[in-house]
Design a protein around this motif. Structure first.
Motif, PDB file in Angstrom:
ATOM      1  N   ARG A   1       3.677   0.714  -1.800  1.00  0.00           N
ATOM      2  CA  ARG A   1       4.514  -0.100  -0.942  1.00  0.00           C
ATOM      3  C   ARG A   1       3.674  -1.172  -0.262  1.00  0.00           C
ATOM      4  O   ARG A   1       2.511  -0.950   0.086  1.00  0.00           O
ATOM      5  CB  ARG A   1       5.170   0.764   0.137  1.00  0.00           C
ATOM      6  N   LEU A   2       4.271  -2.358  -0.099  1.00  0.00           N
ATOM      7  CA  LEU A   2       3.601  -3.472   0.556  1.00  0.00           C
ATOM      8  C   LEU A   2       4.169  -3.639   1.951  1.00  0.00           C
ATOM      9  O   LEU A   2       5.374  -3.844   2.134  1.00  0.00           O
ATOM     10  CB  LEU A   2       3.801  -4.756  -0.252  1.00  0.00           C
ATOM     11  N   LEU A   3       3.292  -3.552   2.941  1.00  0.00           N
ATOM     12  CA  LEU A   3       3.679  -3.673   4.342  1.00  0.00           C
ATOM     13  C   LEU A   3       3.348  -5.084   4.819  1.00  0.00           C
ATOM     14  O   LEU A   3       2.223  -5.571   4.643  1.00  0.00           O
ATOM     15  CB  LEU A   3       2.917  -2.646   5.176  1.00  0.00           C
ATOM     16  N   ASP A   4       4.318  -5.754   5.414  1.00  0.00           N
ATOM     17  CA  ASP A   4       4.122  -7.131   5.876  1.00  0.00           C
ATOM     18  C   ASP A   4       3.385  -7.109   7.212  1.00  0.00           C
ATOM     19  O   ASP A   4       3.987  -7.223   8.286  1.00  0.00           O
ATOM     20  CB  ASP A   4       5.478  -7.834   6.017  1.00  0.00           C
ATOM     21  N   ALA A   5       2.077  -6.949   7.146  1.00  0.00           N
ATOM     22  CA  ALA A   5       1.235  -6.890   8.346  1.00  0.00           C
ATOM     23  C   ALA A   5      -0.029  -7.686   8.085  1.00  0.00           C
ATOM     24  O   ALA A   5      -0.571  -7.685   6.975  1.00  0.00           O
ATOM     25  CB  ALA A   5       0.888  -5.449   8.694  1.00  0.00           C
ATOM     26  N   ALA A   6      -0.498  -8.375   9.114  1.00  0.00           N
ATOM     27  CA  ALA A   6      -1.696  -9.205   8.958  1.00  0.00           C
ATOM     28  C   ALA A   6      -2.967  -8.377   8.912  1.00  0.00           C
ATOM     29  O   ALA A   6      -3.973  -8.810   8.351  1.00  0.00           O
ATOM     30  CB  ALA A   6      -1.769 -10.217  10.098  1.00  0.00           C
ATOM     31  N   ALA A   7      -2.949  -7.206   9.503  1.00  0.00           N
ATOM     32  CA  ALA A   7      -4.138  -6.354   9.517  1.00  0.00           C
ATOM     33  C   ALA A   7      -4.392  -5.799   8.119  1.00  0.00           C
ATOM     34  O   ALA A   7      -3.446  -5.474   7.389  1.00  0.00           O
ATOM     35  CB  ALA A   7      -3.957  -5.212  10.502  1.00  0.00           C
ATOM     36  N   PRO A   8      -5.665  -5.689   7.709  1.00  0.00           N
ATOM     37  CA  PRO A   8      -5.973  -5.112   6.391  1.00  0.00           C
ATOM     38  C   PRO A   8      -5.839  -3.591   6.424  1.00  0.00           C
ATOM     39  O   PRO A   8      -6.716  -2.888   6.919  1.00  0.00           O
ATOM     40  CB  PRO A   8      -7.424  -5.550   6.149  1.00  0.00           C
ATOM     41  N   LEU A   9      -4.755  -3.094   5.904  1.00  0.00           N
ATOM     42  CA  LEU A   9      -4.467  -1.662   5.942  1.00  0.00           C
ATOM     43  C   LEU A   9      -4.319  -1.114   4.536  1.00  0.00           C
ATOM     44  O   LEU A   9      -3.753  -1.774   3.653  1.00  0.00           O
ATOM     45  CB  LEU A   9      -3.178  -1.399   6.720  1.00  0.00           C
ATOM     46  N   ALA A  10      -4.807   0.108   4.362  1.00  0.00           N
ATOM     47  CA  ALA A  10      -4.607   0.824   3.101  1.00  0.00           C
ATOM     48  C   ALA A  10      -4.686   2.313   3.409  1.00  0.00           C
ATOM     49  O   ALA A  10      -5.644   2.770   4.014  1.00  0.00           O
ATOM     50  CB  ALA A  10      -5.670   0.433   2.074  1.00  0.00           C
ATOM     51  N   TYR A  11      -3.646   3.032   3.042  1.00  0.00           N
ATOM     52  CA  TYR A  11      -3.663   4.476   3.243  1.00  0.00           C
ATOM     53  C   TYR A  11      -2.682   5.124   2.285  1.00  0.00           C
ATOM     54  O   TYR A  11      -1.849   4.439   1.667  1.00  0.00           O
ATOM     55  CB  TYR A  11      -3.341   4.853   4.697  1.00  0.00           C
ATOM     56  N   CYS A  12      -2.797   6.434   2.173  1.00  0.00           N
ATOM     57  CA  CYS A  12      -1.877   7.174   1.313  1.00  0.00           C
ATOM     58  C   CYS A  12      -1.050   8.107   2.174  1.00  0.00           C
ATOM     59  O   CYS A  12      -1.496   8.592   3.216  1.00  0.00           O
ATOM     60  CB  CYS A  12      -2.629   7.964   0.243  1.00  0.00           C
ATOM     61  N   LEU A  13       0.167   8.343   1.736  1.00  0.00           N
ATOM     62  CA  LEU A  13       1.078   9.237   2.437  1.00  0.00           C
ATOM     63  C   LEU A  13       1.470  10.360   1.483  1.00  0.00           C
ATOM     64  O   LEU A  13       2.318  10.173   0.616  1.00  0.00           O
ATOM     65  CB  LEU A  13       2.321   8.471   2.899  1.00  0.00           C
ATOM     66  N   PRO A  14       0.845  11.528   1.603  1.00  0.00           N
ATOM     67  CA  PRO A  14       1.176  12.639   0.697  1.00  0.00           C
ATOM     68  C   PRO A  14       2.604  13.101   0.925  1.00  0.00           C
ATOM     69  O   PRO A  14       3.169  12.960   2.013  1.00  0.00           O
ATOM     70  CB  PRO A  14       0.171  13.732   1.092  1.00  0.00           C
ATOM     71  N   GLY A  15       3.178  13.666  -0.102  1.00  0.00           N
ATOM     72  CA  GLY A  15       4.526  14.201   0.011  1.00  0.00           C
ATOM     73  C   GLY A  15       4.782  15.228  -1.062  1.00  0.00           C
ATOM     74  O   GLY A  15       4.232  15.148  -2.156  1.00  0.00           O
ATOM     75  N   THR A  16       5.608  16.196  -0.732  1.00  0.00           N
ATOM     76  CA  THR A  16       5.914  17.244  -1.713  1.00  0.00           C
ATOM     77  C   THR A  16       6.723  16.685  -2.875  1.00  0.00           C
ATOM     78  O   THR A  16       6.575  17.123  -4.017  1.00  0.00           O
ATOM     79  CB  THR A  16       6.699  18.377  -1.027  1.00  0.00           C
ATOM     80  N   ALA A  17       7.591  15.705  -2.594  1.00  0.00           N
ATOM     81  CA  ALA A  17       8.421  15.136  -3.660  1.00  0.00           C
ATOM     82  C   ALA A  17       7.727  13.960  -4.326  1.00  0.00           C
ATOM     83  O   ALA A  17       7.546  13.929  -5.536  1.00  0.00           O
ATOM     84  CB  ALA A  17       9.773  14.715  -3.090  1.00  0.00           C
ATOM     85  N   ARG A  18       7.321  12.988  -3.513  1.00  0.00           N
ATOM     86  CA  ARG A  18       6.744  11.778  -4.073  1.00  0.00           C
ATOM     87  C   ARG A  18       5.771  11.175  -3.077  1.00  0.00           C
ATOM     88  O   ARG A  18       6.151  10.836  -1.961  1.00  0.00           O
ATOM     89  CB  ARG A  18       7.856  10.779  -4.409  1.00  0.00           C
ATOM     90  N   SER A  19       4.529  11.027  -3.472  1.00  0.00           N
ATOM     91  CA  SER A  19       3.512  10.447  -2.606  1.00  0.00           C
ATOM     92  C   SER A  19       3.553   8.926  -2.716  1.00  0.00           C
ATOM     93  O   SER A  19       4.016   8.365  -3.704  1.00  0.00           O
ATOM     94  CB  SER A  19       2.126  10.960  -3.002  1.00  0.00           C
TER      95      SER A  19
END
Length: 312
Positions: A141-159
């Motif tokens: 997913r692309l987040l419309d934010a000026a800060a350089p961010l990158a992370y993962c969101l684990p999930g039981t169904a879909r990460s």
């Protein structure tokens, strides 16, 4: 029984402070993060087993010569409402402390897992509203934010892997690839499971110094393991530049969402970059002896618990 309790207590003390301190101050974990992560898990599990075992064995000592016999006698005595003549306040307190501590750790682990899952579900809902899918990158997913961010969101169904517009503007395509592979490594290697266990340990024992130290060390080791995965896809200098650029950019650094990953402080970033710029293999002795020691730390407490029965 008393000797076994004393040995378990000694092992618990060693795993509570001197051993974790020595590992945290060593240089070899940066060269072999997977081996170091195995050792930290063994220290945590061995320490908990030793502490609980010492309390339970000391509390059960008046009831029999070994744990199985003592538990049988204790059950009979509780059913009849009597106590053996050798029961003391100290043994009763040790038994109660062992049972309560074990229950506390288990309940806290369950609550931490449930709470984390709920936080991730809320985070996912917000992401789906505030971000847009990237067709060229599945589950990203692309987040419309000026800060350089990158992370993962684990999930039981879909990460999900989350990138910001600021990150794409700051990094070159090859550097972005390195960051994406880094985050995917967290998901593929299930680092979230390890991190949630150490978070639960720290929350359950906030007064235990090794719990906080272990959580920080494990968080940094998972970052290094993800770096090792990413460096298979992009050259080391490229990945090092990406880590440095994200860490020094406006708005934070490379982190896992909701998983207490280490902050992009200068010391952590420097260690990650240094091992990429100056790679060095871990000594062969470390790769052989540390896994053996890790297995021993987990096996020794149950063996000490069983020794009185074997001796009898």
């Amino acid at each position: 029984m008393i000797l076994a309790a004393a040995l378990l207590a000694l092992l618990a003390v060693l795993l509570a402070w001197p051993v974790p301190l020595a590992v945290a101050r060593s240089a070899w974990p940066d060269r072999a993060p997977g081996t170091a992560l195995l050792l930290w898990q063994a220290i945590a599990l061995g320490g908990v087993l030793s502490l609980l075992g010492s309390l339970l064995v000391a509390g059960l000592a008046p009831y029999g010569d070994h744990v199985v016999a003592a538990l049988r006698v204790l059950g009979d005595d509780v059913a009849r409402g009597v106590l053996p003549p050798g029961t003391t306040y100290a043994s009763t307190l040790a038994l109660a402390a062992g049972v309560l501590l074990g229950a506390h750790l288990i309940v806290n682990l369950v609550f931490t897992i449930v709470r984390t899952q709920r936080q991730r579900a809320r985070h996912r809902s917000l992401l789906l509203l505030l971000s847009a899918p990237m067709p060229e990158a599945p589950r990203t997913r692309l987040l419309d934010a000026a800060a350089p961010l990158a992370y993962c969101l684990p999930g039981t169904a879909r990460s999900l892997t989350v990138l910001s517009a600021g990150l794409l503007d700051l990094l070159s395509p090859q550097e972005v690839e390195g960051v994406v592979e880094h985050e995917r490594a967290h998901l593929q290697q299930h680092h979230a499971l390890v991190l949630v266990a150490f978070r639960a340990w720290r929350i359950a024992l906030p007064w235990f110094p090794v719990a906080s130290r272990a959580q920080r060390a494990v968080g940094l080791l998972t970052e290094m393991l993800a770096d090792d995965h990413a460096r298979r896809h992009v050259p080391d200098p490229v990945l090092a530049r990406a880590i440095t650029a994200v860490a020094t950019g406006t708005g934070g650094g490379d982190a896992e969402a909701l998983d207490d990953a280490p902050a992009a402080d200068s010391a952590s970033v420097e260690r990650r970059v240094r091992r990429l710029v100056h790679p060095a293999p871990a000594p062969s002795a470390v790769r052989v002896l540390v896994p053996v020691a890790s297995v021993a730390l987990v096996v020794v407490p149950p063996v000490l618990l069983a020794l009185p029965a074997l001796a009898g």
